[in-house]
Design a protein around this motif. Sequence first.
Motif, PDB file in Angstrom:
ATOM      1  N   LEU A 200      -1.410   0.541  15.232  1.00 26.75           N
ATOM      2  CA  LEU A 200      -3.045  -0.035  14.819  1.00 26.75           C
ATOM      3  C   LEU A 200      -3.326   1.350  13.957  1.00 26.75           C
ATOM      4  CD1 LEU A 200      -5.469  -1.708  15.955  1.00 26.75           C
ATOM      5  CD2 LEU A 200      -6.940   0.770  17.425  1.00 26.75           C
ATOM      6  N   LEU A 201      -3.244   2.557  13.713  1.00 31.18           N
ATOM      7  CA  LEU A 201      -3.137   3.109  12.709  1.00 31.18           C
ATOM      8  C   LEU A 201      -2.533   2.649  11.813  1.00 31.18           C
ATOM      9  CD1 LEU A 201      -2.462   6.555  14.530  1.00 31.18           C
ATOM     10  CD2 LEU A 201      -4.491   5.791  13.980  1.00 31.18           C
ATOM     11  N   VAL A 202      -1.376   2.376  11.769  1.00 35.29           N
ATOM     12  CA  VAL A 202      -0.908   1.971  10.335  1.00 35.29           C
ATOM     13  C   VAL A 202      -1.448   0.762   9.674  1.00 35.29           C
ATOM     14  CG1 VAL A 202       1.278   0.098   9.342  1.00 35.29           C
ATOM     15  CG2 VAL A 202       1.479   2.190  11.139  1.00 35.29           C
ATOM     16  N   LEU A 203      -2.573  -0.200  10.815  1.00 38.40           N
ATOM     17  CA  LEU A 203      -3.032  -1.216   9.907  1.00 38.40           C
ATOM     18  C   LEU A 203      -4.271  -0.774   9.810  1.00 38.40           C
ATOM     19  CD1 LEU A 203      -3.486  -4.355  10.393  1.00 38.40           C
ATOM     20  CD2 LEU A 203      -4.361  -3.961  12.182  1.00 38.40           C
ATOM     21  N   TYR A 204      -5.286   0.083  10.315  1.00 41.87           N
ATOM     22  CA  TYR A 204      -5.732   1.401   9.730  1.00 41.87           C
ATOM     23  C   TYR A 204      -5.645   1.621   8.167  1.00 41.87           C
ATOM     24  CZ  TYR A 204      -8.379   5.633   8.594  1.00 41.87           C
ATOM     25  OH  TYR A 204      -9.198   6.315   8.191  1.00 41.87           O
ATOM     26  N   LEU A 205      -4.793   1.950   8.124  1.00 36.59           N
ATOM     27  CA  LEU A 205      -4.475   2.871   6.388  1.00 36.59           C
ATOM     28  C   LEU A 205      -4.374   1.822   5.567  1.00 36.59           C
ATOM     29  CD1 LEU A 205      -1.579   5.610   7.388  1.00 36.59           C
ATOM     30  CD2 LEU A 205      -4.278   5.723   7.145  1.00 36.59           C
ATOM     31  N   ILE A 206      -3.768   0.624   6.308  1.00 31.04           N
ATOM     32  CA  ILE A 206      -3.233  -0.388   4.691  1.00 31.04           C
ATOM     33  C   ILE A 206      -5.223  -1.103   5.066  1.00 31.04           C
ATOM     34  CG2 ILE A 206      -2.307  -3.183   4.659  1.00 31.04           C
ATOM     35  CD1 ILE A 206      -0.087  -2.158   6.265  1.00 31.04           C
ATOM     36  N   VAL A 207      -5.293  -2.013   5.416  1.00 28.33           N
ATOM     37  CA  VAL A 207      -6.475  -2.170   5.429  1.00 28.33           C
ATOM     38  C   VAL A 207      -7.345  -1.488   4.680  1.00 28.33           C
ATOM     39  CG1 VAL A 207      -8.605  -3.495   6.303  1.00 28.33           C
ATOM     40  CG2 VAL A 207      -6.199  -4.238   7.255  1.00 28.33           C
ATOM     41  N   MET A 208      -8.005  -0.231   5.452  1.00 28.19           N
ATOM     42  CA  MET A 208      -9.261   1.235   4.742  1.00 28.19           C
ATOM     43  C   MET A 208      -8.908   0.859   2.730  1.00 28.19           C
ATOM     44  SD  MET A 208     -11.563   2.319   5.152  1.00 28.19           S
ATOM     45  CE  MET A 208     -11.859   2.390   6.648  1.00 28.19           C
ATOM     46  N   LEU A 209      -7.040   1.159   3.336  1.00 27.46           N
ATOM     47  CA  LEU A 209      -7.344   1.449   1.444  1.00 27.46           C
ATOM     48  C   LEU A 209      -7.278   0.431   0.221  1.00 27.46           C
ATOM     49  CD1 LEU A 209      -5.317   2.436  -1.421  1.00 27.46           C
ATOM     50  CD2 LEU A 209      -3.003   1.851  -0.171  1.00 27.46           C
ATOM     51  N   ILE A 210      -7.688  -0.674   1.011  1.00 26.68           N
ATOM     52  CA  ILE A 210      -7.978  -2.503   0.856  1.00 26.68           C
ATOM     53  C   ILE A 210      -8.868  -2.055   0.200  1.00 26.68           C
ATOM     54  CG2 ILE A 210      -7.905  -4.716   0.614  1.00 26.68           C
ATOM     55  CD1 ILE A 210      -5.268  -4.430   1.827  1.00 26.68           C
ATOM     56  N   LEU A 211      -9.838  -2.003   1.533  1.00 22.76           N
ATOM     57  CA  LEU A 211     -11.142  -1.391   1.165  1.00 22.76           C
ATOM     58  C   LEU A 211     -11.870  -0.640   0.283  1.00 22.76           C
ATOM     59  CD1 LEU A 211     -12.500  -2.352   5.237  1.00 22.76           C
ATOM     60  CD2 LEU A 211     -12.423  -4.473   3.061  1.00 22.76           C
ATOM     61  N   ILE A 212     -11.146   0.726   0.228  1.00 22.87           N
ATOM     62  CA  ILE A 212     -11.778   1.890  -1.092  1.00 22.87           C
ATOM     63  C   ILE A 212     -11.361   0.833  -2.328  1.00 22.87           C
ATOM     64  CG2 ILE A 212     -11.009   3.809  -1.650  1.00 22.87           C
ATOM     65  CD1 ILE A 212     -10.450   4.658   1.441  1.00 22.87           C
ATOM     66  N   ILE A 213     -10.237   0.446  -2.134  1.00 27.54           N
ATOM     67  CA  ILE A 213     -10.412  -0.284  -3.205  1.00 27.54           C
ATOM     68  C   ILE A 213     -11.201  -1.416  -4.164  1.00 27.54           C
ATOM     69  CG2 ILE A 213      -8.849  -1.620  -4.917  1.00 27.54           C
ATOM     70  CD1 ILE A 213      -6.560  -0.605  -3.946  1.00 27.54           C
ATOM     71  N   LEU A 214     -11.844  -2.415  -3.096  1.00 31.67           N
ATOM     72  CA  LEU A 214     -12.447  -3.048  -3.322  1.00 31.67           C
ATOM     73  C   LEU A 214     -13.819  -2.555  -3.190  1.00 31.67           C
ATOM     74  CD1 LEU A 214     -11.330  -5.852  -0.484  1.00 31.67           C
ATOM     75  CD2 LEU A 214     -11.718  -6.169  -3.162  1.00 31.67           C
ATOM     76  N   LEU A 215     -14.450  -1.325  -2.374  1.00 34.10           N
ATOM     77  CA  LEU A 215     -15.447  -0.589  -2.963  1.00 34.10           C
ATOM     78  C   LEU A 215     -15.211  -0.233  -4.985  1.00 34.10           C
ATOM     79  CD1 LEU A 215     -18.495   0.451  -1.680  1.00 34.10           C
ATOM     80  CD2 LEU A 215     -16.495   1.958  -0.673  1.00 34.10           C
ATOM     81  N   ALA A 216     -14.833   0.559  -4.536  1.00 33.84           N
ATOM     82  CA  ALA A 216     -14.673   0.861  -6.288  1.00 33.84           C
ATOM     83  C   ALA A 216     -14.855  -0.417  -7.458  1.00 33.84           C
ATOM     84  CB  ALA A 216     -12.731   1.957  -6.555  1.00 33.84           C
ATOM     85  N   VAL A 217     -13.766  -1.161  -7.147  1.00 32.70           N
ATOM     86  CA  VAL A 217     -13.482  -1.940  -8.329  1.00 32.70           C
ATOM     87  C   VAL A 217     -15.659  -2.970  -8.156  1.00 32.70           C
ATOM     88  CG1 VAL A 217     -13.707  -4.328  -8.298  1.00 32.70           C
ATOM     89  CG2 VAL A 217     -11.746  -3.092  -7.620  1.00 32.70           C
ATOM     90  N   LEU A 218     -16.223  -2.796  -7.123  1.00 32.29           N
ATOM     91  CA  LEU A 218     -17.673  -2.871  -6.712  1.00 32.29           C
ATOM     92  C   LEU A 218     -18.077  -2.280  -7.775  1.00 32.29           C
ATOM     93  CD1 LEU A 218     -20.202  -4.779  -6.344  1.00 32.29           C
ATOM     94  CD2 LEU A 218     -20.204  -3.401  -4.186  1.00 32.29           C
TER      95      LEU A 218
END
Length: 269
Positions: free
Chosen positions: A70-88
């Motif tokens: 669950l921690l590994v999944l968190y790290l992967i998905v949160m990175l994607i969301l941070i990138i999306l937020l940066a793009v926004l």
Amino acid sequence: MALSNTVIGAINFVAMLLSIPIIGTGIWLSTEADNSCVKILQWPVIILGVLILVVALAGFIGGFWRIPWLLVLYLIVMLILIILLAVLVVFIYMVTVRGHGHIEPSRTYLEYNLDDFSGWMKRRVRSSYKWDRIRTCLSSTNMCAELNQRYRMAQDFFNAHISPIQSGCCKPPTKCGYTFVNPSYWISPINTAADMDCLQWSNEQTQLCYNCNSCKAGLLANLKKEWRIADIVLLLTLIALIAVYLIGCCAFRNAKTEELFRKYKQGYV
């Protein structure tokens, strides 16, 4: 390992808290009359905030209950969301970098030109299908009626600090030379050839200048102002999220190192 997992859980709790300003920004945009009529930015912001909240919650659970996958999944998905937020954040800045008001003689308020705004912003209002829906929504608000209640005298109105959307939609352009009766009722234009919007003006309170390009420009100027405020909040939240994410990565790495060292001491490696 237990200490590192506790740290990871605490870090993800902070990430959960950081989703609140993102969701709050989306809700704030949805309560603004112009944004509620256009319906462009608020839902992407709210959805992104909710996703960050859910993923941070997963990381919080994974940290405290020691669930590595669950921690590994968190790290992967949160990175994607941070990138999306940066793009926004970058996208909002880029589409709002253009567009400014013009000073008119003997007027405190500014007037706006549709061609001053970015191409992407203009495309949101140039389609007749889109604008018909937006115009109907705007005309149902009391933004012009409240001007009539607030300003009785012409000079008071000319010295007023009205919003860009009120400047564009509730009155004719100054260059047309209309005579003030009240903020949303004007007569006897001097120069209707000065701008196409001069012919679009109507004293019918459901029409006014809602068909004018100046109204579209005023709407975009209002959106630009509100989106810039939202962008600042999102940028600050993004910086905090990146810091929290990096700390979480370090804590996760330390937890894995501690686990490997423990197994080595026990003779498993």
